[in-house]
Design a protein around this motif. Structure first.
Motif, PDB file in Angstrom:
ATOM      1  N   VAL A 189      -3.052  -7.087 -61.094  1.00  0.00           N
ATOM      2  CA  VAL A 189      -2.777  -6.070 -60.067  1.00  0.00           C
ATOM      3  C   VAL A 189      -3.767  -4.943 -60.308  1.00  0.00           C
ATOM      4  O   VAL A 189      -3.871  -4.425 -61.429  1.00  0.00           O
ATOM      5  N   TYR A 190      -4.490  -4.573 -59.271  1.00  0.00           N
ATOM      6  CA  TYR A 190      -5.660  -3.688 -59.416  1.00  0.00           C
ATOM      7  C   TYR A 190      -5.573  -2.587 -58.371  1.00  0.00           C
ATOM      8  O   TYR A 190      -5.378  -2.864 -57.187  1.00  0.00           O
ATOM      9  N   VAL A 191      -5.689  -1.341 -58.816  1.00  0.00           N
ATOM     10  CA  VAL A 191      -5.616  -0.196 -57.898  1.00  0.00           C
ATOM     11  C   VAL A 191      -7.019   0.361 -57.657  1.00  0.00           C
ATOM     12  O   VAL A 191      -7.790   0.554 -58.602  1.00  0.00           O
ATOM     13  N   THR A 192      -7.349   0.619 -56.396  1.00  0.00           N
ATOM     14  CA  THR A 192      -8.624   1.276 -56.071  1.00  0.00           C
ATOM     15  C   THR A 192      -8.481   2.008 -54.736  1.00  0.00           C
ATOM     16  O   THR A 192      -7.618   1.679 -53.932  1.00  0.00           O
ATOM     17  N   HIS A 193      -9.344   3.013 -54.526  1.00  0.00           N
ATOM     18  CA  HIS A 193      -9.405   3.636 -53.190  1.00  0.00           C
ATOM     19  C   HIS A 193     -10.643   3.122 -52.465  1.00  0.00           C
ATOM     20  O   HIS A 193     -10.911   3.494 -51.334  1.00  0.00           O
ATOM     21  N   ASP A 194     -11.407   2.241 -53.145  1.00  0.00           N
ATOM     22  CA  ASP A 194     -12.679   1.746 -52.606  1.00  0.00           C
ATOM     23  C   ASP A 194     -12.427   0.413 -51.892  1.00  0.00           C
ATOM     24  O   ASP A 194     -12.154  -0.608 -52.525  1.00  0.00           O
ATOM     25  N   GLN A 195     -12.522   0.438 -50.539  1.00  0.00           N
ATOM     26  CA  GLN A 195     -12.177  -0.783 -49.805  1.00  0.00           C
ATOM     27  C   GLN A 195     -13.180  -1.916 -50.020  1.00  0.00           C
ATOM     28  O   GLN A 195     -12.824  -3.082 -49.917  1.00  0.00           O
ATOM     29  N   ILE A 196     -14.432  -1.600 -50.382  1.00  0.00           N
ATOM     30  CA  ILE A 196     -15.400  -2.679 -50.679  1.00  0.00           C
ATOM     31  C   ILE A 196     -14.952  -3.419 -51.950  1.00  0.00           C
ATOM     32  O   ILE A 196     -14.984  -4.647 -52.024  1.00  0.00           O
ATOM     33  N   GLU A 197     -14.519  -2.642 -52.961  1.00  0.00           N
ATOM     34  CA  GLU A 197     -13.990  -3.230 -54.197  1.00  0.00           C
ATOM     35  C   GLU A 197     -12.802  -4.141 -53.867  1.00  0.00           C
ATOM     36  O   GLU A 197     -12.680  -5.237 -54.387  1.00  0.00           O
ATOM     37  N   LEU A 201     -12.887  -8.259 -54.611  1.00  0.00           N
ATOM     38  CA  LEU A 201     -12.151  -8.772 -55.769  1.00  0.00           C
ATOM     39  C   LEU A 201     -10.889  -9.555 -55.406  1.00  0.00           C
ATOM     40  O   LEU A 201     -10.531 -10.508 -56.074  1.00  0.00           O
ATOM     41  N   ALA A 202     -10.193  -9.116 -54.359  1.00  0.00           N
ATOM     42  CA  ALA A 202      -8.811  -9.564 -54.133  1.00  0.00           C
ATOM     43  C   ALA A 202      -8.697 -10.996 -53.632  1.00  0.00           C
ATOM     44  O   ALA A 202      -9.542 -11.483 -52.896  1.00  0.00           O
ATOM     45  N   THR A 203      -7.587 -11.655 -54.024  1.00  0.00           N
ATOM     46  CA  THR A 203      -7.122 -12.824 -53.274  1.00  0.00           C
ATOM     47  C   THR A 203      -6.083 -12.335 -52.260  1.00  0.00           C
ATOM     48  O   THR A 203      -5.839 -12.965 -51.253  1.00  0.00           O
ATOM     49  N   SER A 218      -4.826 -11.657 -46.974  1.00  0.00           N
ATOM     50  CA  SER A 218      -6.086 -11.989 -47.652  1.00  0.00           C
ATOM     51  C   SER A 218      -7.154 -11.020 -47.142  1.00  0.00           C
ATOM     52  O   SER A 218      -6.987 -10.408 -46.072  1.00  0.00           O
ATOM     53  N   PRO A 219      -8.268 -10.865 -47.890  1.00  0.00           N
ATOM     54  CA  PRO A 219      -9.344  -9.995 -47.393  1.00  0.00           C
ATOM     55  C   PRO A 219      -9.779 -10.358 -45.964  1.00  0.00           C
ATOM     56  O   PRO A 219      -9.988  -9.477 -45.134  1.00  0.00           O
ATOM     57  N   ALA A 220      -9.858 -11.664 -45.663  1.00  0.00           N
ATOM     58  CA  ALA A 220     -10.298 -12.090 -44.322  1.00  0.00           C
ATOM     59  C   ALA A 220      -9.295 -11.669 -43.250  1.00  0.00           C
ATOM     60  O   ALA A 220      -9.674 -11.184 -42.183  1.00  0.00           O
ATOM     61  N   GLU A 221      -7.981 -11.820 -43.541  1.00  0.00           N
ATOM     62  CA  GLU A 221      -6.948 -11.438 -42.558  1.00  0.00           C
ATOM     63  C   GLU A 221      -6.982  -9.931 -42.289  1.00  0.00           C
ATOM     64  O   GLU A 221      -6.898  -9.493 -41.146  1.00  0.00           O
TER      65      GLU A 221
END
Length: 365
Positions: A189-197, A201-203, A218-221
């Motif tokens: 579980v990863y917290v960021t304010h950076d939407q590119i990150e 990274l995310a599934t 998912s990132p694509a959805e």
């Protein structure tokens, strides 16, 4: 397969102030969940609730099928990597990494074996005798990750781990964390304010605003089908264009009318979406407005637009125009002939557009 993390109807209050409201999210083993949103949206508070650093005010939280709602942090089988690294300055790298094992009474031979394995994974063998003060930001980040890895926990929690690094190093560390996730099949579980990150990274992404989950997917959805105007605007760089428009049914489909700064409105015909109200916000990604020869699919509709600004950006050129009273960005190829102050023929890919209700901001298609 039972979820590795399962959060049901979680609330967090500070006195009368609701910080987190009815949070429901679960992830499977091996998932990389990213919590993303602007400052103050509650993402770090949620991470602290998962870690047990913050008590929850309502709901339940399970890790590995076990209810952890009232369990102390040390008994949750988690490992945390903080933004500040939180290393002991007087200890060597090796001692920083093995300190937690020593406290838990792990025998020295196992400590040493774990240390060497993790040092090899993170390529920090040559740093083991150094102190944190002799390391670069990226090296400290690796040590902090090493300290989490030797625990071999059920769940890794990362709290904005890259925000102290410069842009180039952030990209490198991002790749490293992604590689690590794939190699270990770790649950993160990863917290960021950076939407590119978040996108890279995310599934699975959870987009938050004001303590409320706006969308999970998912990132694509999230990128292709944002649930509302907030998600559409927040996820993607440059952001999705959100253009006020009028929708009217005609024989072929829905006629979409967009005002221009000068001249008659642009008229596009959408054959995919027929039940739209008259007032809509048309959401279209910059890459879905292109030159006609780059958009030869059946959903592409052409229109002439007055170009205001041309911004070369290496492989892409961004072109800005005014449509529907808003600045609208198109992502064109580097060799585009578009010039400021001239009309440019552009193709809008209506197969990929989103429609939102102006009053509620909710997705309509």
């Amino acid at each position: 397969m039972a979820p590795i993390l399962d959060i049901k109807n979680l609330y967090k209050n500070y006195g009368p102030v609701e910080i987190l409201k009815d949070i429901n999210v679960s992830i499977d083993p091996g998932d990389f969940l990213v919590l993303v949103g602007p400052s103050g949206c509650g993402k770090s508070t949620l991470l602290n609730c998962i870690a047990g650093l913050e008590p929850i005010s309502g709901g339940t939280l399970s890790i590995g099928g076990r209810n952890m709602t009232d369990v102390s942090p040390k008994d949750r089988d988690i490992a945390m990597v903080f933004q500040s690294y939180a290393l002991y300055p007087t200890m060597s790298v090796a001692k920083n990494i093995t300190f937690g094992m020593k406290v838990r009474g792990v025998d020295p031979a196992t400590q040493e074996a774990k240390l060497q394995e993790v040092a090899r994974q993170l390529q920090i063998e040559q740093l083991l005798s150094r102190k944190p003060g002799q390391l670069s930001g990226g090296q400290r980040q690796r040590v902090a990750m090493g300290r989490a890895l030797v625990r071999d926990p059920k769940l890794f929690l990362f709290d904005e781990p890259l925000s102290n690094l410069d842009a180039k190093l952030r990209v490198e560390m991002r790749t490293e964390i992604k590689e690590l996730h794939q190699r270990l099949d770790a649950s993160i579980v990863y917290v960021t304010h950076d939407q590119i990150e978040a996108m890279t990274l995310a599934t699975k992404i959870v987009v938050m605003k004001g303590g409320v989950i706006q969308q999970i997917g998912s990132p694509a959805e999230i990128y292709r089908r944002p649930a509302n105007l907030f998600v559409a605007d927040f996820m993607g760089n440059p952001a999705m264009n959100l253009i006020p428009a009028k929708a009217m049914q005609n024989g072929e489909g829905t006629k979409i009318e967009i005002a221009r700064k000068v001249g008659a409105p642009i008229i596009l015909t959408d054959t995919n979406n027929r039940d739209l109200p008259e007032d809509v916000i048309l959401g279209v990604r910059p890459e879905d407005i292109a030159e006609p020869d780059f958009r030869a699919n059946q959903d592409a509709q052409q229109a002439e637009c007055m170009v205001d600004i041309v911004e070369p950006a290496g492989a892409d050129t961004f072109v800005v125009m005014q449509l529907g009273g808003k600045h609208v960005t198109a992502r064109l190829h580097a060799e585009t002939s578009a010039k400021p102050g001239q009309m440019q023929q552009l193709a809008f890919d209506l197969g990929k557009v989103s429609y939102f209700a102006p009053e509620t901001g909710q997705r309509l298609n």
